[in-house]
Scaffold this active site. Structure first.
Site, PDB file in Angstrom:
ATOM      1  N   GLU A   5      11.612  -4.409   6.274  1.00 47.97           N
ATOM      2  CA  GLU A   5      10.549  -3.710   6.992  1.00 47.97           C
ATOM      3  C   GLU A   5      10.779  -3.729   8.498  1.00 47.97           C
ATOM      4  O   GLU A   5       9.880  -3.422   9.252  1.00 47.97           O
ATOM      5  CB  GLU A   5       9.176  -4.348   6.678  1.00 47.97           C
ATOM      6  CG  GLU A   5       8.760  -4.269   5.218  1.00 47.97           C
ATOM      7  CD  GLU A   5       8.328  -2.884   4.781  1.00 47.97           C
ATOM      8  OE1 GLU A   5       8.693  -1.903   5.466  1.00 47.97           O
ATOM      9  OE2 GLU A   5       7.632  -2.768   3.784  1.00 47.97           O
TER      10      GLU A   5
ATOM     11  N   TYR B 294       0.814  -1.221   0.000  1.00 51.12           N
ATOM     12  CA  TYR B 294       0.000   0.000   0.000  1.00 51.12           C
ATOM     13  C   TYR B 294       0.845   1.267   0.000  1.00 51.12           C
ATOM     14  O   TYR B 294       0.327   2.365  -0.083  1.00 51.12           O
ATOM     15  CB  TYR B 294      -0.895   0.024   1.245  1.00 51.12           C
ATOM     16  CG  TYR B 294      -0.090  -0.164   2.530  1.00 51.12           C
ATOM     17  CD1 TYR B 294       0.571   0.904   3.119  1.00 51.12           C
ATOM     18  CD2 TYR B 294       0.030  -1.430   3.115  1.00 51.12           C
ATOM     19  CE1 TYR B 294       1.336   0.723   4.259  1.00 51.12           C
ATOM     20  CE2 TYR B 294       0.797  -1.609   4.259  1.00 51.12           C
ATOM     21  CZ  TYR B 294       1.439  -0.533   4.819  1.00 51.12           C
ATOM     22  OH  TYR B 294       2.202  -0.715   5.943  1.00 51.12           O
ATOM     23  N   GLY B 295       2.183   1.102   0.126  1.00 50.29           N
ATOM     24  CA  GLY B 295       3.032   2.277   0.318  1.00 50.29           C
ATOM     25  C   GLY B 295       4.125   2.401  -0.717  1.00 50.29           C
ATOM     26  O   GLY B 295       3.885   2.341  -1.920  1.00 50.29           O
ATOM     27  N   ALA B 296       5.355   2.547  -0.223  1.00 53.58           N
ATOM     28  CA  ALA B 296       6.495   2.822  -1.089  1.00 53.58           C
ATOM     29  C   ALA B 296       6.872   1.633  -1.973  1.00 53.58           C
ATOM     30  O   ALA B 296       7.688   1.775  -2.881  1.00 53.58           O
ATOM     31  CB  ALA B 296       7.694   3.247  -0.245  1.00 53.58           C
ATOM     32  N   LEU B 297       6.286   0.444  -1.722  1.00 52.95           N
ATOM     33  CA  LEU B 297       6.589  -0.727  -2.552  1.00 52.95           C
ATOM     34  C   LEU B 297       5.722  -0.787  -3.817  1.00 52.95           C
ATOM     35  O   LEU B 297       5.984  -1.574  -4.716  1.00 52.95           O
ATOM     36  CB  LEU B 297       6.381  -2.027  -1.752  1.00 52.95           C
ATOM     37  CG  LEU B 297       7.410  -2.327  -0.663  1.00 52.95           C
ATOM     38  CD1 LEU B 297       6.923  -3.462   0.225  1.00 52.95           C
ATOM     39  CD2 LEU B 297       8.770  -2.672  -1.266  1.00 52.95           C
TER      40      LEU B 297
END
Length: 168
Positions: A92, A17-20
């Site tokens: 992470e 949902y983010g920087a990936l």
């Protein structure tokens, strides 16, 4: 019957949902075969409302484990092998910050849901809940994501999550 041995055993589904996400600063991690296998599967949305916030001096997107608060969050599902999951767990800071757990994700009207791994923030200071909630993350010039190798050891991201000093 002899089974055909595949190079990587079972693939798991991972919701990012983010920087990936594709086009975001850390997607190269998923794209790098040295970390394992990751294949884009489809877009998806959380089945419950969760607070997605941008926090710490590094502008990291966090999905807080507080169901019912915030929005339904959109992201992407990747099929990943165990090697990639291990690479991401290390990246992470899994034990320190995130926990990886299975949640059902919505893959579209009439398509139903599919269980996926997702990295959630379990322990966080209450003040994170006063940040603006997002339904979708995009890196921006207002809150530029600081890549891991450009962060300083003096200020690990965990510090920003625990200390109570006023944020600039």
């Amino acid at each position: 019957m002899g089974q055909v041995k595949k190079a990587s055993s079972a693939l798991s589904k991972l919701f990012v949902y983010g920087a990936l996400k594709y086009g975001q600063p850390s997607n190269s991690i998923l794209a790098s075969s040295g970390n394992g296998t990751a294949k884009f599967w489809c877009r998806a949305t959380t089945t419950q409302k969760l607070p997605l916030v941008i926090a710490t001096r590094y502008n990291i997107p966090f999905l807080l484990n507080k169901p019912g608060v915030g929005y339904y969050v959109t992201g992407e599902i990747y099929e990943v092998d165990d090697r990639m999951l291990n690479s991401l767990d290390n990246l992470e800071d899994c034990e320190d910050i995130y926990t990886r757990e299975k949640q059902d994700m919505n893959i579209g009207v009439g398509e139903g849901t599919v269980p996926c791994w997702v990295y959630l923030l379990q322990k966080y200071p209450e003040k994170l809940l006063s940040l603006p909630y997002l339904s979708s993350y995009e890196n921006s010039t207002t809150h530029p994501y600081i890549m891991r190798h450009r962060r300083t050891h003096k200020h690990p991201a965990q510090d920003d999550l625990s200390y109570e000093a006023a944020q600039n």
